[in-house]
Design an enzyme around this catalytic site. Structure first.
Site, PDB file in Angstrom:
ATOM      1  NE  ARG A  10      -3.894  -1.820   0.407  1.00 50.39           N
ATOM      2  CZ  ARG A  10      -5.365  -1.702   0.475  1.00 50.39           C
ATOM      3  NH1 ARG A  10      -5.788  -1.123  -0.527  1.00 50.39           N
ATOM      4  NH2 ARG A  10      -6.350  -2.857   0.549  1.00 50.39           N
ATOM      5  N   GLY A  31       2.042   0.268  10.722  1.00 49.78           N
ATOM      6  CA  GLY A  31       3.294   0.014  11.003  1.00 49.78           C
ATOM      7  C   GLY A  31       4.753   0.611  10.301  1.00 49.78           C
ATOM      8  CG  HIS A 163       8.101  -5.409   7.328  1.00 51.72           C
ATOM      9  ND1 HIS A 163       8.120  -4.018   8.724  1.00 51.72           N
ATOM     10  CD2 HIS A 163       8.406  -4.054   6.154  1.00 51.72           C
ATOM     11  CE1 HIS A 163       8.868  -3.196   7.042  1.00 51.72           C
ATOM     12  NE2 HIS A 163       9.611  -3.581   6.333  1.00 51.72           N
ATOM     13  CE  LYS A 276      -0.603  -7.787  15.760  1.00 49.84           C
ATOM     14  NZ  LYS A 276       0.691  -7.011  15.461  1.00 49.84           N
ATOM     15  CG  ASP A 370       3.610  -9.511  15.794  1.00 49.85           C
ATOM     16  OD1 ASP A 370       3.580  -8.418  15.438  1.00 49.85           O
ATOM     17  OD2 ASP A 370       2.591  -9.389  17.027  1.00 49.85           O
ATOM     18  CG  LEU A 374       6.077  -1.129  15.272  1.00 49.73           C
ATOM     19  CD1 LEU A 374       5.961  -0.673  13.871  1.00 49.73           C
ATOM     20  CD2 LEU A 374       7.725  -1.435  15.500  1.00 49.73           C
ATOM     21  CB  ALA A 376       5.912  -3.846  23.135  1.00 45.32           C
TER      22      ALA A 376
HETATM   23  C1  GDG Z   1       4.023  -5.604  11.019  1.00 46.15           C
HETATM   24  C2  GDG Z   1       4.230  -7.191  11.706  1.00 46.15           C
HETATM   25  C3  GDG Z   1       5.978  -5.386  13.006  1.00 46.15           C
HETATM   26  C4  GDG Z   1      -2.540   0.045  15.806  1.00 46.15           C
HETATM   27  N1  GDG Z   1      -4.166   0.203  16.892  1.00 46.15           N
HETATM   28  C5  GDG Z   1      -4.300   1.716  16.400  1.00 46.15           C
HETATM   29  C6  GDG Z   1      -2.492   2.238  15.692  1.00 46.15           C
HETATM   30  N2  GDG Z   1      -2.010   1.274  15.740  1.00 46.15           N
HETATM   31  C7  GDG Z   1      -0.223   1.834  14.960  1.00 46.15           C
HETATM   32  C8  GDG Z   1       0.174   1.403  16.232  1.00 46.15           C
HETATM   33  C9  GDG Z   1       2.021   0.249  15.427  1.00 46.15           C
HETATM   34  C10 GDG Z   1       1.275  -0.409  14.105  1.00 46.15           C
HETATM   35  O1  GDG Z   1      -0.584   0.679  14.106  1.00 46.15           O
HETATM   36  C11 GDG Z   1       0.757  -1.790  14.294  1.00 46.15           C
HETATM   37  O2  GDG Z   1       2.211  -2.303  14.172  1.00 46.15           O
HETATM   38  P1  GDG Z   1       2.352  -3.699  14.905  1.00 46.15           P
HETATM   39  O3  GDG Z   1       3.925  -4.551  14.776  1.00 46.15           O
HETATM   40  O4  GDG Z   1       2.266  -3.785  16.433  1.00 46.15           O
HETATM   41  O5  GDG Z   1       1.810  -4.651  14.688  1.00 46.15           O
HETATM   42  P2  GDG Z   1       1.197  -4.717  12.475  1.00 46.15           P
HETATM   43  O6  GDG Z   1       0.172  -4.444  11.908  1.00 46.15           O
HETATM   44  O7  GDG Z   1       1.131  -6.073  12.379  1.00 46.15           O
HETATM   45  O8  GDG Z   1       3.114  -4.647  11.777  1.00 46.15           O
HETATM   46  C12 GDG Z   1       4.813  -6.723  13.004  1.00 46.15           C
HETATM   47  C13 GDG Z   1       5.566  -4.040  11.593  1.00 46.15           C
HETATM   48  O9  GDG Z   1       4.457  -4.675  10.578  1.00 46.15           O
HETATM   49  C14 GDG Z   1       6.161  -3.652  11.482  1.00 46.15           C
HETATM   50  O10 GDG Z   1       7.354  -4.378  10.486  1.00 46.15           O
HETATM   51  O11 GDG Z   1       6.153  -4.796  13.846  1.00 46.15           O
HETATM   52  O12 GDG Z   1       5.514  -7.853  13.557  1.00 46.15           O
HETATM   53  O13 GDG Z   1       2.715  -8.019  11.886  1.00 46.15           O
HETATM   54  O14 GDG Z   1       2.358   1.454  15.153  1.00 46.15           O
HETATM   55  O15 GDG Z   1       0.455   2.479  16.275  1.00 46.15           O
HETATM   56  N3  GDG Z   1      -2.924   3.435  15.452  1.00 46.15           N
HETATM   57  C15 GDG Z   1      -3.852   4.477  15.593  1.00 46.15           C
HETATM   58  N4  GDG Z   1      -5.069   4.366  16.410  1.00 46.15           N
HETATM   59  C16 GDG Z   1      -4.560   2.507  16.445  1.00 46.15           C
HETATM   60  O16 GDG Z   1      -6.246   1.781  17.167  1.00 46.15           O
HETATM   61  N5  GDG Z   1      -3.696   5.730  15.304  1.00 46.15           N
END
Ligand code: GDG
Length: 724
Positions: A10, A31, A163, A276, A370, A374, A376
């Site tokens: 995207r 992320g 990722h 998750k 995972d 991020l 965490a």
């Molecule tokens: C993939 C991989 C890897 C979440 N809820 C809200 C919100 N978020 C933002 C968080 C964070 C991002 O979304 C989620 O990132 P994660 O890393 O936790 O998980 P995935 O989406 O599964 O990402 C993962 C990542 O790629 C990067 O390489 O870490 O393992 O699966 O930034 O802040 N943001 C807002 N409202 C929400 O309710 N504004």
């Protein structure tokens, strides 16, 4: 320096029509978008990604994306997009790579669409690409893209970052298209993962499925090298830390606190995804309440679940399961004025998210798998120096490798999570702060920008190395010069290795007989009276004589233990007595018994243990063990152990190809010397050549040779031209 072309599924912005039907752009919350957003604006960059036109005029959309956001949209046919995105990417790759193979669909139709879409992306990149640009491809949707681009433009500089986790070999091998995916990725100069575990998994699959061995994470492919390494992604630390102390967030705190009361506040935030571990987390919280009535009405869990992939069946089932579990816990334990689980099924505005992080006493991050996670890291960043809070973190999230001060749990062990919740709620403030500070220091130092710069640095370095190495490749100009020098010389010496140089390798050493074409070439070279052609090999004299003995060439057998000059008789080097053979053989035999598909070859003055067909992980390990087991024995007998291409050879120490070569080199004044070889043992030849000689190493890896050839085909074509 060229530009940076970021490619991901995207774009970081998505088009929408406002109430007046005007085209507007919304930022993406993913992320990657938040992570790379700050980075790519620093460089002259373009971002290439899939974009749905949302009913807008395609031309206007393209122009405005480019002008206002430096983005290049890839428009996809809706059916293809569905098969590629919901289908292959999210119903095949995602579950397999997250170790949920039981959820994976293996469907030829979605695979074909995945291939087509990867080619569509390649078209879009090629339209933009300028010679010095660097292409950075992101994630599991585009794993074929690196080699598609390399095929179209061999000199391209490409980095690929995954990722999500790379699964262990036993899971990855289940994919019917595993080789294609591996080879797709291997088109890159650098392949990056979040953790060293994923690197290990990838390297082991590359070895076992594609026969690609590595040295310190570098895989040689022809004369090119692919670097595989871990680059743990950081966050935009300041963005979270400063938002946490901003007036906007401060304004939200009272109403958030009013909701929670003076109860302790446990938070979880994820996309609603089965990786998750959301149901396990809810069940653990339910059990915590069952086992700890003293915490009733004193604690609440707020669970933010962001809708995700709602068109995929397993996500719909998960949604229902989570709805039911929340209902069950609240039904069982809730009271008039206390709802144990507050469930928000939507994405929150950024400041609201930060306010939640900042207020949360305990953050539960318990994915079953995972890539990094991020959330965490973001939680930790929102706590200022007097802030408190405890992070409970799954050991199966990539971030656990860096966040050792969290309460690390096994997400499959409910008791472990229940205990961690209790421990977190009881943790003294000083300990909370101590743990947070240690994590904060690390996260502040290594941000998303450092991560991106490290990765880009590795890609740039790899590209420089490739260019330098390419300068040594047997180019058309070098070949032309070589042919001219050869043509002008009155006396010429050609020192040619056999296996891996004139013929390819095969699992059976007896099956690489020279074919007619090779014999014709060698015959023509030998027939020219200006030439001395020497086949200098590790093979024994019997085989060499049988295969090449009728040609007018000199033969060097067993790495120089014996030689037969053109038209002459075999002459043996003085050798120590062969009394060692039985002792060495009996040690080798033990290794044959313990290592399936290995065998011993006996030469006149050497014993060779072959492990080419053995398990690719076990073979090299046993070779090291055997090497050690033989060390004492060989020293006492004046022997040397030599490691070649999946062989371990024991032979008298005074024998090596270099010694044999030097005799030929010094036997008269040559006007042209050429040596070609692929193996460690050929380096001894390269070492003794005069500076003016042409030396050519076949394949990758370090070498003393002046030039490099891709493989046997290139060598044979050069010799063919010389013969003509
Ligand atoms: C993939 C991989 C890897 C979440 N809820 C809200 C919100 N978020 C933002 C968080 C964070 C991002 O979304 C989620 O990132 P994660 O890393 O936790 O998980 P995935 O989406 O599964 O990402 C993962 C990542 O790629 C990067 O390489 O870490 O393992 O699966 O930034 O802040 N943001 C807002 N409202 C929400 O309710 N504004």
């Amino acid at each position: 320096m060229g530009r940076l072309l970021i490619v991901s599924n995207r774009l970081p912005v998505s088009p929408e029509l406002d109430e007046n039907d005007n085209l507007v752009f919304a930022g993406s919350a993913g992320g990657l978008a938040t992570g790379l957003g700050s980075f790519y604006k620093r460089y002259e960059s373009l971002w290439v990604g899939w974009c749905e036109s949302a009913g807008c005029d395609g031309f206007e959309l393209r122009e405005r994306l480019l002008q206002e956001h430096s983005c290049v949209p890839v428009f996809l046919d809706p059916t293809d997009a569905h098969l590629y995105y919901e289908g292959f990417s999210n119903e095949t790759v995602w579950p397999t790579f997250h170790h949920f193979a039981q959820y994976a669909q293996f469907d030829e139709e979605t695979w074909q669409a995945y291939k087509r879409v990867n080619h569509r992306f390649a078209d879009a990149v090629m339209e933009q690409l300028q010679p010095d640009d660097i292409v950075w491809i992101n994630d599991y949707h585009l794993m074929l893209l690196p080699s598609i681009l390399r095929d179209r433009m061999p000199e391209i500089t490409v980095g690929f970052f995954l990722h999500i986790p790379f699964p262990s070999f036993e899971i990855f091998r289940m994919l019917p298209w595993r080789e294609q995916i591996l080879n797709g990725l291997l088109g890159a100069d650098v392949i990056g993962f979040h953790t060293y575990d994923y690197v290990r998994h990838f390297l082991s699959s590359a070895l076992r499925l594609a026969g690609r061995d590595h040295t310190l994470g570098q895989i040689a492919i022809g004369s090119r090298t692919v670097k595989v390494d871990a680059f743990p992604m950081g966050i935009d630390y300041e963005r979270f830390a400063s938002a946490a102390s901003s007036p906007e967030v401060a304004q939200m705190t009272p109403s958030l606190r009013a909701h929670i009361g003076d109860r302790r506040f446990i938070l979880s935030v994820d996309r609603l995804d089965y990786s998750k571990g959301i149901p396990v987390r809810l069940e653990a919280f339910e059990r915590f309440l069952a086992e700890h009535p003293e915490w009733h009405r004193k604690v609440g869990l707020t669970m933010v679940a962001v809708p995700s992939r709602t068109d995929v069946e397993h996500y719909q089932l998960l949604k229902r399961e989570v709805d039911e579990l929340v209902g069950r816990v609240n039904g069982r334990y809730g009271t008039m004025d206390w709802t144990p689980v507050r469930y928000l099924y939507r994405s929150l505005p950024f400041n609201e998210l930060v306010a939640m992080y900042k207020e949360a006493d305990v953050m539960l991050v318990t994915p079953l798998r995972d890539g990094m996670n991020l959330v965490a890291k973001e939680y930790v960043a929102t706590k200022d120096h007097s802030g408190t809070g405890v992070l409970v973190l799954s050991e199966l999230a990539g971030s656990a490798a860096e966040l050792g001060e969290a309460l690390v749990v096994n997400p499959f062990d409910q008791t472990d999570i229940v205990d961690a919740i209790g421990k977190a709620l009881d943790m003294p403030v000083a300990e909370q702060q101590e743990r947070l500070t240690a994590m904060q220091e690390r996260l502040r130092r290594y941000t998303v920008v450092d991560w991106a710069e490290d990765f880009m640095g590795a890609v740039e370095l790899a590209s420089e190395n490739r260019r330098e190495r390419a300068a040594l490749n047997l180019s058309a100009q070098v070949e032309q010069r070589l042919l001219e020098d050869y043509g002008n010389a009155a006396r010429r010496l050609l020192l040619l290795d056999y296996d891996g140089t004139l013929v390819g390798f095969s699992a059976k050493p007896g099956s690489t007989k020279p074919d007619d074409q090779l014999r014709t070439t060698l015959h023509a070279l030998a027939a020219d009276e200006r030439n001395e052609v020497v086949i200098i090999s590790g093979r024994d004299r019997k085989i060499l004589a049988e295969w090449l003995g009728d040609l007018d060439v000199s033969l060097v057998a067993e790495h120089g233990a014996m030689q037969r000059r053109r038209g002459g008789e075999w002459i043996e080097m003085p050798m120590p007595p062969d009394t060692w053979i039985e002792a060495v053989r009996s040690v080798m035999e033990r290794y044959v018994d313990r290592t399936p598909r290995t065998f011993i070859e006996q030469k006149e003055h050497a014993l060779v243990w072959h492990y080419r067909a053995a398990d690719p992980g076990l073979g090299p390990q046993r070779a090291r063990e055997l090497h050690e087991a033989l060390a004492g024995l060989t020293e006492n007998h004046g022997l040397a152990i030599m490691e070649g291409h999946r062989v371990l050879e024991v032979k008298p120490a005074n024998v090596n190809k270099g010694r044999a070569a030097i005799e030929f080199v010094e036997s008269e004044v040559w006007e042209f010397v050429l040596a070609v070889g692929d193996d460690r043992t050929d380096e001894d030849v390269f070492e003794v050549l005069p500076a003016s000689a042409y030396s050519i190493k076949v394949g990758g890896g370090g070498s003393l040779a002046r030039y490099r050839a891709e493989g046997v085909t290139e060598v044979r074509s050069l010799l063919g031209r010389m013969a003509r």
